[in-house]
Every structure is written in structure tokens, then in C-alpha cells.
Write an enzyme that holds these catalytic residues in place. Sequence first.
Site, mmCIF file in Angstrom:
data_model
loop_
_atom_site.group_PDB
_atom_site.id
_atom_site.type_symbol
_atom_site.label_atom_id
_atom_site.label_comp_id
_atom_site.label_asym_id
_atom_site.label_seq_id
_atom_site.Cartn_x
_atom_site.Cartn_y
_atom_site.Cartn_z
ATOM 1 N N TRP A 344 -2.000 -0.173 -3.865
ATOM 2 C CA TRP A 344 -1.530 -0.976 -4.991
ATOM 3 C C TRP A 344 -0.296 -1.778 -4.606
ATOM 4 C CZ3 TRP A 344 3.045 -1.177 -7.749
ATOM 5 C CH2 TRP A 344 3.006 -1.892 -8.949
ATOM 6 N N HIS A 345 0.552 -1.218 -3.752
ATOM 7 C CA HIS A 345 1.789 -1.905 -3.397
ATOM 8 C C HIS A 345 1.546 -3.108 -2.491
ATOM 9 C CE1 HIS A 345 3.704 1.844 -4.846
ATOM 10 N NE2 HIS A 345 4.686 1.035 -5.147
ATOM 11 N N GLY A 346 0.433 -3.141 -1.801
ATOM 12 C CA GLY A 346 0.161 -4.319 -0.992
ATOM 13 C C GLY A 346 -0.684 -4.034 0.227
#
Length: 512
Positions: A344-346
Site C-alpha cells: 500500500w505504501h508504494g
Amino acid sequence: MAYHTGMYLFLFLPAVLLLYQAAPARHRWKVLLLAGYVFFYLVSGKLLLYLLGTTLFTHYIGLRLEALQSAGRGKKEQKRVLAFGICVLLAVLGYLKYYNFFAENLNKAVVHFGGGPLLAARHLLLPIGISFYTLQAIGYMADIYWKKIPAGQPLGKVALFLGFFPQIMEGPISMYGQTADQLWQGRDIRREDLSRGWLRIVWGLFKKMVVADRLYVLVQNVFSQHSRYSGVIVAVAAVAYTVQLYMEFSGCMDIVTGSARMFGVTLPENFRQPFVSRSAAEFWRRWHITLGVWLKTYVFYPVSASGLVKRWNRFARKHCGKYAARLGVSALALFPVWLCNGLWHGPRWSYIFYGMYYFVILLLEMAFEPVGEKIRTLLGLKADAWQIRAVQIFRTWLVVFTGELFFRADGLRTGIEMFRSIFRGFSLVPLWDGSLCMLGLDLADYLVVFAGCLAVGAAGFFKERQTDISVRLENTKLPVRWACYYALILAVVLFGAYGIGYQKVDLIYAGF
């Protein structure tokens, strides 16, 4: 236009407040929705089409689920519709956010085995906040499927839920039942809401501009030139980044929550004094709370109730015992949670490692919990003894600081190199020989950071004891109350990190 800029604070937000209050109550939701789309357009331009498309598609899936439920159709058909809706939203998010990451790693693997590149890199524009509103949209569809909320919600209400301007850029990630009705009812602006809202905004500016933006200079210097540093300097940078991230993200959440409060909307809290946590599990119940709640609700619980986990539980209890069964169930349910957290963070291996890091840490905490209880019993210490609390909090700090080192590093390989460098020639001498003042900050900067952290820590101390300082201030005498208000405002104006020597620092989580 970010939440900490003058354009937002002194132009956009006041204009929306005036238009909102001037509009008839039944039309106020339209003012908020229009403000959300204008805000989105000012940040992401024509990529607003992605938000509009997500809104229309999410509303359609909700109506389709409602039709199936009204017709008494079976769960299988409803589940197929829900799965289709989730897959479409994740496909859009995955393509825009992860395509180049996937293509790069696939090409590396093919070249390694003697082939040629298969996929070309593409220039893809990512709409602001896509990770946040996509999760809210998935949650909305799942809640209709589970009948947590009534189906057939008005399109405008769904659109406002996904497009409320204070939440677009960094969250918090709310569930439909938490905010939709508040946004829709169009209540009058009250003096109490304005008072508490602006105070929360200024407090958020204090965290970001006085502490986080000042620490940015040190963090950027060390992490961008990591090969020049080792030992305690790298450890200091890891601690500084953790503090910077907390002050930045929680400060932004204060601004967002304060903005919403002015309209009479209470958003879910995203932080609850995380640095008093006694374990990594508790830390994540206090840090980025809304992401954790979302993952628990829409990933952890469904996986825990899946056939695979149930079969393992029955098998393990029969053949391996309750202890092994519990660890196995936890591992099966937590793995997708922390994989999703990392992704989700990247699109970076360091983020995936970050998720897996906490997956392993949490399993180790569960595995060694009985050992810890036996040690406490042998030492004759109670679970709440101050010695136990101190050790547990310090241990949690080490886990968190290490995790954030890998999170901030420019790639997993760099993170590993920086972690190793901490133990190379380690000495505490650089803490007082002037080395810290060669990282972009002088003694005055460190004193301001220290004072800012003390102020935030004191506020957290009272909040942990269920004392709302804003309410306490409202009940104090007028001169004392305004003296505190002016002191906070002056602290931001006088000690905020801006002007000559400081560059504008973008919101960190806006990039996720």
C-alpha cells in the site's frame, strides 16, 4: 495546494466555510462536494476523472448488490459481484501505481536468465490520494455486501464520502458509517466547532513546521549521502526520521481533523500516543489507526474465517496443540495483512520488506509471550511493574526505529547497508563533539526540536489520561486561554522552519 499552505488555510478553507454556511441546509452537501472536486483538480488536474469514475463504478456495484439482495439471490452471486468490483478498483490502482515496478523486476528476471526485456516502462500519472479513496470505496462495497449499511445510497452521498476535501490527500481512511451521514446532513457551523477546529489546525502546523520540517534537513542529508556516515550518526538519523514522520503525519491529521471539525464533522483519529506502546502490536493499534482498522476489517477477518484457516486450525489443534494452532492461524491471517500494508505504501522492495518485517516481529511477540510471562513470574514482577514497562517500551522503540530506517532508505539494499553501518565503528562521541551540528542543523535548531517534542509529549501525556486540553483551555479564564493561544501561534510563526535556508517540504503521505 497542500493543507499546510497559505492558499489552503487563508483562502480555500475560509471560502468553503462561507459558502457552506450561506447555502441552505439541504444544499450544503453540494458545496462540500464541489469543494472536494475543486481541491482535487487544483492538485491533480484532469486526473479528477479517476475519482469520478471510481465514484460512479462504486455506486453501481452498490446498486447491483442491493438488487441481488432485494431479489433474494444467493450469496454466491453477490460475492461474484463484490469480487468483480474489488478487482476492477485494484486493477486500476495496481496498473497506475505498480506497473513500472512489475515491469522493471520482470525484465531483470528475464535478462538474468538470458532473455531480453519484455515490458517497456510507461509514464503514468497517479491521481492524488488514489490509495486512500480506493480503500474507502472497497470498504463501502464490502459493507453493503455484509449488510452493515443500507444499500441504495444516493450517488451524491457516495461521491461526498469519497471526495470530502480534507481527506482526499492523506486520509484518514474512514468507513461509510463513520462519516457519510455527518457530511450529508448539512448542520450549521457552530462557534464551538470553529474554536476547536482552528486550535487543532494550529497544533498540527506546530508539529509539522516547528519539528518535522526542521528535522527534514538532517534526515535528508544523512539518507541522501548515507555512504559518508556510520555508527551513531545513522542511528540518530533513523530516530530523527521516525520523529519527523510522526510529527508530519500526525500534524497533517490534526489539520485535516480540525478542518472537518469546523463543518461539524468528526473524523476517526489516526494516532493515539504510539510511543508509549509496549509492543509492536500495540504500536500499530496506535499508529495509522484507520489503515490498521481497514486491514483488520477487510483483510484479516475474512482470511481468518476462510476455509483454509479453519482447516489448519482443526488439524493443528488435533496434531500439534493449541499453541502451534494459534501461531499458525495468526501467521496465515497476518501475512496478507502485512503484505498489503507494505504494498500500500508504494512500489518498492523496501516497503514490502517493511511489511514483512512487522509480520515477523508480531509473530515473534506471540511466540515468546509465554516465555516472557514465565520470566516475570520467576523475577516476582507484576505485568504493570515500571521496570517491565520501561523495558517493553524501549524494546518497541528499537523495533520502530529499525523499521523506519528501512522504510526511509532509498531501496532495500541501501537500507541493509545503512543498518550494517550502525555497528561499524560505533561510538557515542559524535553526540557531543560537534558532528551533529554538521548535518544541517545548529544547536538552536536542536533546542527548538527538543522543546517541540517536549510540548507534544506533554500533550500526549494528558491525552493518555483522558484529558482533552482544548476543553480544559475553554474552561480557563479568558486571559489565560488567549495567552496559550497566542503562545502557540507565535511558536509557529517564530520557530517554524521556513524562509532562507529551508526548502518547502511536501507532505510525506501524500505520496502514498
